[in-house]
Design a protein around this motif. Structure first.
Motif, PDB file in Angstrom:
ATOM      1  N   GLU A  87     -10.259   0.920  -0.401  1.00 28.07           N
ATOM      2  CA  GLU A  87      -9.841   0.377  -1.689  1.00 28.07           C
ATOM      3  C   GLU A  87     -11.031  -0.243  -2.414  1.00 28.07           C
ATOM      4  O   GLU A  87     -11.922  -0.805  -1.782  1.00 28.07           O
ATOM      5  CB  GLU A  87      -8.759  -0.686  -1.483  1.00 28.07           C
ATOM      6  CG  GLU A  87      -7.441  -0.141  -0.984  1.00 28.07           C
ATOM      7  CD  GLU A  87      -6.392  -1.225  -0.879  1.00 28.07           C
ATOM      8  OE1 GLU A  87      -6.763  -2.419  -0.878  1.00 28.07           O
ATOM      9  OE2 GLU A  87      -5.198  -0.879  -0.798  1.00 28.07           O
ATOM     10  N   PRO A  88     -11.067  -0.149  -3.741  1.00 29.78           N
ATOM     11  CA  PRO A  88     -12.125  -0.825  -4.494  1.00 29.78           C
ATOM     12  C   PRO A  88     -12.102  -2.324  -4.226  1.00 29.78           C
ATOM     13  O   PRO A  88     -11.043  -2.949  -4.213  1.00 29.78           O
ATOM     14  CB  PRO A  88     -11.756  -0.532  -5.957  1.00 29.78           C
ATOM     15  CG  PRO A  88     -10.892   0.680  -5.905  1.00 29.78           C
ATOM     16  CD  PRO A  88     -10.142   0.594  -4.615  1.00 29.78           C
ATOM     17  N   ARG A  89     -13.265  -2.901  -3.993  1.00 30.23           N
ATOM     18  CA  ARG A  89     -13.337  -4.330  -3.686  1.00 30.23           C
ATOM     19  C   ARG A  89     -13.112  -5.186  -4.928  1.00 30.23           C
ATOM     20  O   ARG A  89     -12.694  -6.331  -4.829  1.00 30.23           O
ATOM     21  CB  ARG A  89     -14.700  -4.664  -3.074  1.00 30.23           C
ATOM     22  CG  ARG A  89     -15.005  -3.881  -1.803  1.00 30.23           C
ATOM     23  CD  ARG A  89     -13.958  -4.100  -0.730  1.00 30.23           C
ATOM     24  NE  ARG A  89     -14.248  -3.325   0.481  1.00 30.23           N
ATOM     25  CZ  ARG A  89     -13.449  -3.259   1.519  1.00 30.23           C
ATOM     26  NH1 ARG A  89     -12.277  -3.876   1.490  1.00 30.23           N
ATOM     27  NH2 ARG A  89     -13.767  -2.542   2.582  1.00 30.23           N
ATOM     28  N   PRO A 128      -6.894  -1.525  -9.855  1.00 30.57           N
ATOM     29  CA  PRO A 128      -5.804  -1.505 -10.839  1.00 30.57           C
ATOM     30  C   PRO A 128      -4.513  -2.152 -10.335  1.00 30.57           C
ATOM     31  O   PRO A 128      -3.789  -2.762 -11.116  1.00 30.57           O
ATOM     32  CB  PRO A 128      -5.601  -0.012 -11.106  1.00 30.57           C
ATOM     33  CG  PRO A 128      -6.909   0.616 -10.776  1.00 30.57           C
ATOM     34  CD  PRO A 128      -7.473  -0.180  -9.647  1.00 30.57           C
ATOM     35  N   LEU A 129      -4.220  -2.029  -9.042  1.00 29.99           N
ATOM     36  CA  LEU A 129      -2.991  -2.623  -8.525  1.00 29.99           C
ATOM     37  C   LEU A 129      -3.034  -4.146  -8.534  1.00 29.99           C
ATOM     38  O   LEU A 129      -2.001  -4.808  -8.646  1.00 29.99           O
ATOM     39  CB  LEU A 129      -2.711  -2.117  -7.109  1.00 29.99           C
ATOM     40  CG  LEU A 129      -2.249  -0.661  -6.995  1.00 29.99           C
ATOM     41  CD1 LEU A 129      -2.060  -0.271  -5.541  1.00 29.99           C
ATOM     42  CD2 LEU A 129      -0.958  -0.435  -7.780  1.00 29.99           C
ATOM     43  N   VAL A 130      -4.238  -4.705  -8.420  1.00 26.81           N
ATOM     44  CA  VAL A 130      -4.372  -6.160  -8.537  1.00 26.81           C
ATOM     45  C   VAL A 130      -4.048  -6.589  -9.965  1.00 26.81           C
ATOM     46  O   VAL A 130      -3.331  -7.571 -10.193  1.00 26.81           O
ATOM     47  CB  VAL A 130      -5.788  -6.604  -8.138  1.00 26.81           C
ATOM     48  CG1 VAL A 130      -5.967  -8.117  -8.375  1.00 26.81           C
ATOM     49  CG2 VAL A 130      -6.061  -6.272  -6.676  1.00 26.81           C
ATOM     50  N   GLY A 190      -3.324   3.564   0.410  1.00 28.45           N
ATOM     51  CA  GLY A 190      -4.083   2.525   1.100  1.00 28.45           C
ATOM     52  C   GLY A 190      -4.191   2.776   2.587  1.00 28.45           C
ATOM     53  O   GLY A 190      -4.002   1.866   3.401  1.00 28.45           O
ATOM     54  N   GLY A 191      -4.507   4.005   2.979  1.00 24.66           N
ATOM     55  CA  GLY A 191      -4.587   4.339   4.392  1.00 24.66           C
ATOM     56  C   GLY A 191      -5.719   3.636   5.111  1.00 24.66           C
ATOM     57  O   GLY A 191      -5.523   3.031   6.174  1.00 24.66           O
ATOM     58  N   ARG A 192      -6.932   3.690   4.557  1.00 23.16           N
ATOM     59  CA  ARG A 192      -8.061   3.042   5.220  1.00 23.16           C
ATOM     60  C   ARG A 192      -7.902   1.527   5.217  1.00 23.16           C
ATOM     61  O   ARG A 192      -8.247   0.856   6.199  1.00 23.16           O
ATOM     62  CB  ARG A 192      -9.369   3.440   4.537  1.00 23.16           C
ATOM     63  CG  ARG A 192     -10.569   2.715   5.109  1.00 23.16           C
ATOM     64  CD  ARG A 192     -11.883   3.241   4.612  1.00 23.16           C
ATOM     65  NE  ARG A 192     -12.964   2.328   4.925  1.00 23.16           N
ATOM     66  CZ  ARG A 192     -14.250   2.571   4.680  1.00 23.16           C
ATOM     67  NH1 ARG A 192     -14.600   3.718   4.116  1.00 23.16           N
ATOM     68  NH2 ARG A 192     -15.164   1.684   4.989  1.00 23.16           N
ATOM     69  N   SER A 193      -7.393   0.977   4.122  1.00 21.70           N
ATOM     70  CA  SER A 193      -7.170  -0.465   4.060  1.00 21.70           C
ATOM     71  C   SER A 193      -6.207  -0.920   5.148  1.00 21.70           C
ATOM     72  O   SER A 193      -6.415  -1.962   5.791  1.00 21.70           O
ATOM     73  CB  SER A 193      -6.631  -0.849   2.675  1.00 21.70           C
ATOM     74  OG  SER A 193      -6.305  -2.211   2.619  1.00 21.70           O
ATOM     75  N   LEU A 194      -5.162  -0.151   5.365  1.00 21.19           N
ATOM     76  CA  LEU A 194      -4.199  -0.476   6.408  1.00 21.19           C
ATOM     77  C   LEU A 194      -4.875  -0.481   7.774  1.00 21.19           C
ATOM     78  O   LEU A 194      -4.657  -1.388   8.595  1.00 21.19           O
ATOM     79  CB  LEU A 194      -3.056   0.540   6.379  1.00 21.19           C
ATOM     80  CG  LEU A 194      -1.956   0.379   7.418  1.00 21.19           C
ATOM     81  CD1 LEU A 194      -1.249  -0.944   7.239  1.00 21.19           C
ATOM     82  CD2 LEU A 194      -0.975   1.536   7.319  1.00 21.19           C
ATOM     83  N   GLU A 195      -5.711   0.527   8.022  1.00 20.20           N
ATOM     84  CA  GLU A 195      -6.434   0.590   9.286  1.00 20.20           C
ATOM     85  C   GLU A 195      -7.380  -0.597   9.446  1.00 20.20           C
ATOM     86  O   GLU A 195      -7.474  -1.203  10.522  1.00 20.20           O
ATOM     87  CB  GLU A 195      -7.221   1.903   9.347  1.00 20.20           C
ATOM     88  CG  GLU A 195      -8.044   2.065  10.606  1.00 20.20           C
ATOM     89  CD  GLU A 195      -8.822   3.369  10.614  1.00 20.20           C
ATOM     90  OE1 GLU A 195      -9.918   3.405  11.202  1.00 20.20           O
ATOM     91  OE2 GLU A 195      -8.320   4.360  10.022  1.00 20.20           O
ATOM     92  N   GLU A 196      -8.080  -0.961   8.374  1.00 20.10           N
ATOM     93  CA  GLU A 196      -9.020  -2.080   8.440  1.00 20.10           C
ATOM     94  C   GLU A 196      -8.309  -3.394   8.725  1.00 20.10           C
ATOM     95  O   GLU A 196      -8.794  -4.217   9.512  1.00 20.10           O
ATOM     96  CB  GLU A 196      -9.801  -2.172   7.126  1.00 20.10           C
ATOM     97  CG  GLU A 196     -10.798  -1.040   6.938  1.00 20.10           C
ATOM     98  CD  GLU A 196     -11.422  -1.047   5.549  1.00 20.10           C
ATOM     99  OE1 GLU A 196     -10.891  -1.761   4.661  1.00 20.10           O
ATOM    100  OE2 GLU A 196     -12.433  -0.348   5.355  1.00 20.10           O
TER     101      GLU A 196
END
Length: 302
Positions: free
Chosen positions: A22-24, A28-30, A92-98
């Motif tokens: 996700e962009p740090r 856009p979702l923020v 948000g697949g990678r974010s979930l993993e992180e």
């Protein structure tokens, strides 16, 4: 029907998520979350269902229609690029993993306070006094459930309706996460967002559950689905969590402390108690399920 071009956009979006996460900044979702908060503060004076329905329309519909219109106006290559980039921002697949690994690592090393702090970023329950089993259960449950919400549901709606479909689901799911609480403030106001999220997530949740079974302990997963899912409050989280727990051979659910008090939840799955290894296994199960989805979607695109 999913075209090969749309599948390629889907694949690029998934690859961007894997590479970049996700962009740090300036996600856009923020920004959408801030908009939703402002709309809720303005409209939620009486906590009524009608006000909540209007809030959903105001916050969601303009963005979905704008993206749909933009895809009609842009030339083919630009529209294709927008589809791929948009999907990257939606999933948000990678974010979930992180987030899962951020809990798993300190839990493995015995740093329970750090594990509690990290799992508090994943779940809504009160994590201050959780023991190691409670932390592991919370993180494992979050990985399994959000695998359906933040990854597979978006892929499902993207395959059916392109970026507008994936965006519609993600925005409604975000509203449900913000407003879908059974409190005096949100009981009525958040009802439309919660019901719409249930509707949009019904089919993806069951496809996710089937994927977890196929990529794990198949018979145990289906048995837990049949015997345990109906005891869950959520019609969509029930199958996902029950099959996920059964497929991993781990025991999840049970009572847990929330900021509003203690909440009794049904036990799900079977086998060993949750641990740091359960979090790693849940992450791997989501990854295997994603590979299965990509293979099946490739076949549909071809």
């Amino acid at each position: 029907m999913l075209s090969f071009s749309l599948f390629c956009a889907l694949l690029v979006g998934v690859m961007l998520d894997r590479w970049l996460g996700e962009p740090r900044r300036w996600h856009p979702l923020v920004g959408f979350g801030r908009l939703a908060m402002a709309v809720e503060q303005r409209l939620n004076r009486q906590g009524g269902v009608a006000a909540g329905a209007l809030a959903v329309v105001i916050t969601v519909l303009p963005w979905v229609l704008a993206v749909a219109l933009l895809l009609q106006l842009l030339p083919g290559w630009a529209g294709w690029g927008l589809q791929a980039l948009g999907l990257w921002l939606v999933i948000g697949g990678r974010s979930l993993e992180e987030h899962g690994r951020a809990v798993m690592v300190p839990l493995h090393s015995g740093d329970l306070p750090a594990a509690r702090e990290q799992v508090g970023r994943m779940v809504s329950r009160d994590t201050a006094d959780l023991d190691s089993d409670g932390v592991a259960r919370a993180a494992t449950e979050s990985v399994l459930e959000n695998g359906a919400d933040a990854l597979f549901a978006s892929l499902f709606w993207f395959a059916l309706a392109g970026l507008p479909g994936a965006l519609l689901h993600r925005l409604v799911n975000t509203l449900d996460a913000m407003w879908g609480y059974r409190t005096d403030r949100f009981e009525q106001f958040g009802k439309v967002a919660a019901r719409l999220d249930d509707l949009l997530g019904w089919a993806p949740a069951r496809l996710t559950a089937i994927s977890y079974a196929l990529c794990g302990r198949f018979a145990a997963g289906l048995r837990c689905w049949q015997q345990q899912a109906k005891a869950c409050d959520s019609p969509n989280a029930g199958p996902v969590m029950a099959v996920g727990a059964g497929s991993l051979g781990v025991l999840l659910g049970g009572g847990a402390p929330y900021h509003g008090g203690w909440k009794d939840k049904p036990w799900l799955g079977e086998g060993k108690v949750a641990s740091a290894d359960s979090i790693a296994a849940a992450i791997a199960l989501v990854q295997r399920s994603l590979a299965l989805w990509l293979l099946l979607l490739l076949g549909a695109g071809l």
